[in-house]
Design a protein around this motif. Structure first.
Motif, PDB file in Angstrom:
ATOM      1  N   ASP A  76      46.311  23.367  81.412  1.00 59.50           N
ATOM      2  CA  ASP A  76      45.369  22.478  81.821  1.00 59.50           C
ATOM      3  C   ASP A  76      44.355  22.019  80.824  1.00 59.50           C
ATOM      4  OD1 ASP A  76      46.107  23.546  84.415  1.00 59.50           O
ATOM      5  OD2 ASP A  76      44.238  24.307  84.857  1.00 59.50           O
ATOM      6  N   GLU A  80      44.412  17.963  80.579  1.00 56.09           N
ATOM      7  CA  GLU A  80      43.058  17.427  80.881  1.00 56.09           C
ATOM      8  C   GLU A  80      42.899  16.168  79.905  1.00 56.09           C
ATOM      9  OE1 GLU A  80      40.287  16.120  82.841  1.00 56.09           O
ATOM     10  OE2 GLU A  80      41.079  18.082  83.665  1.00 56.09           O
ATOM     11  N   ASN A 116      51.761  21.266  87.783  1.00 58.39           N
ATOM     12  CA  ASN A 116      50.614  21.289  88.666  1.00 58.39           C
ATOM     13  C   ASN A 116      49.464  20.997  87.876  1.00 58.39           C
ATOM     14  OD1 ASN A 116      49.843  22.438  90.900  1.00 58.39           O
ATOM     15  ND2 ASN A 116      49.215  24.247  89.945  1.00 58.39           N
ATOM     16  N   SER A 117      49.595  21.229  86.518  1.00 63.68           N
ATOM     17  CA  SER A 117      48.413  20.885  85.640  1.00 63.68           C
ATOM     18  C   SER A 117      48.384  19.400  85.627  1.00 63.68           C
ATOM     19  CB  SER A 117      48.444  21.450  84.120  1.00 63.68           C
ATOM     20  OG  SER A 117      48.756  22.646  84.056  1.00 63.68           O
ATOM     21  N   LYS A 120      46.448  17.920  88.972  1.00 65.66           N
ATOM     22  CA  LYS A 120      44.852  18.278  88.712  1.00 65.66           C
ATOM     23  C   LYS A 120      44.241  17.396  87.749  1.00 65.66           C
ATOM     24  CE  LYS A 120      45.613  22.998  87.899  1.00 65.66           C
ATOM     25  NZ  LYS A 120      45.164  24.445  87.530  1.00 65.66           N
ATOM     26  N   SER A 121      44.917  16.609  86.909  1.00 65.11           N
ATOM     27  CA  SER A 121      44.451  15.860  86.117  1.00 65.11           C
ATOM     28  C   SER A 121      44.578  14.281  86.393  1.00 65.11           C
ATOM     29  CB  SER A 121      44.806  15.997  84.373  1.00 65.11           C
ATOM     30  OG  SER A 121      44.267  15.088  83.602  1.00 65.11           O
TER      31      SER A 121
END
Length: 328
Positions: A76, A80, A116-117, A120-121
């Motif tokens: 993450d 990010e 998946n990370s 989310k970004s």
């Protein structure tokens, strides 16, 4: 140079950054002016990171992150804020005791964990996934000199399983899972599918594909009865960069400069190093595994101009000598 490409200050993430292909990728990205967030298992292990931190531009623009493929969310923080993500981390071994734990889980779970990370970004514009010709070739179709393999071929997991080709299975299932995930989440992904990758080593450790050449020059009695596609690590790293930078890049890219039987590799090495003791005979008495062709059209459209295998082999051997893996 960085201003020309308009990438100055752009942030990208490279997973498994200390690996063979990834190290060259980090080098090229830094050269082009990117800020690179590099994930490694242990940022404090200098043996694994010194060759990265000593690259040109690393002091200013390389950030090391700790991440583990099997640890959910561990990518993450590296992802990010990154615009591009290069997922190269996936194990490559042949002699496995426990395929599930050593190959399948890290390849599949690791890929989904990274994706998946990415999902989310909101900063992530494109993901470039390092897949393999292993995810292309094994579909039950015969491979002979007149057959042309291309990006539409996809290995069949059942065939890989039945033949106990665990590495092939891991790459096939990981790429399959990745395409399914990005379609559901609307992520822009491109995959790079290289064959046997050779050429100079940046990292201090010996990687699997360079070891294949080392075996031949370090006194092996026989050569394997296999035909492989071969490609230079610099072309593979460059293809990753182009797959990210070229807006029209999409889908999969097979990367093979030439398909050669091991006997041909030995013949080239003999021309390059006449004094070297190289294996004279094949490991078995069966007919040589046939070669085949791999379409270069898509790779050429990306802007790849392949380094010939003769040059790649010479670079590999010189690098193995320089790093003192080869003793002649």
């Amino acid at each position: 140079m960085s201003n020309l490409t308009g990438v100055a200050g752009k942030v990208v993430c490279v997973t498994g950054a200390s690996g063979y292909i990834a190290s060259w990728l980090v080098k090229f990205l830094l050269q082009r002016g990117y800020t690179v967030r590099a994930s490694v298992r242990d940022p404090n292990d200098e043996k694994k990171t010194a060759h990265l931190t000593s690259l040109d531009g690393a002091k200013e623009r390389l950030q090391l992150f700790k991440a583990n493929l099997l640890e959910e969310g561990s990518f993450d923080s590296a992802i990010e804020g990154s615009e591009g993500v290069f997922h190269t981390a996936s194990p490559f071994y042949h002699d496995v005791q426990d395929p599930e734990a050593e190959l399948l889980e890290p390849a599949i779970k690791g890929t989904l964990n990274v994706l998946n990370s990415c999902s989310k970004s909101p900063s992530v514009k494109r993901v470039v996934l390092t897949s393999s010709m292993a995810a292309v070739l094994n579909n039950g179709k015969p491979r002979t000199p007149d057959v042309v393999v291309d990006e539409t071929w996809f290995s069949d997991p059942t065939i890989c399983k039945e033949s106990k080709l665990w590495y092939m299975l891991s790459k096939t299932l990981a790429e399959e899972a990745a395409w399914k995930f990005v379609k559901e989440k609307g992520i822009d992904m491109v995959t790079i599918n290289p064959s046997m990758v050779i050429g100079p080593l940046l990292q201090p450790t010996l990687n699997t594909s360079a070891a294949a050449i080392l075996n031949l020059i370090n006194g092996a009695e026989t050569f394997p009865n296999f035909s492989f596609g071969w490609v230079n690590v610099k072309d593979v790293a460059n293809a990753h960069v182009l797959a990210y930078e070229v807006p029209s890049a999409s889908g999969r890219y097979c990367l093979v400069e030439r398909v050669c039987h091991y006997s041909e590799v030995v013949r080239i090495l003999r021309v390059l190093y006449p004094a070297l003791r190289l294996p004279e005979k094949c490991a078995d008495d069966k007919p040589f595994t046939p070669t085949y062709q791999v379409s270069k059209e898509k790779a050429k459209s990306l802007g790849i101009d392949y380094i010939p295998i003769e040059v790649s082999l010479k670079e590999t051997v010189e690098s193995l000598k320089e790093k003192q893996f080869a003793n002649f």
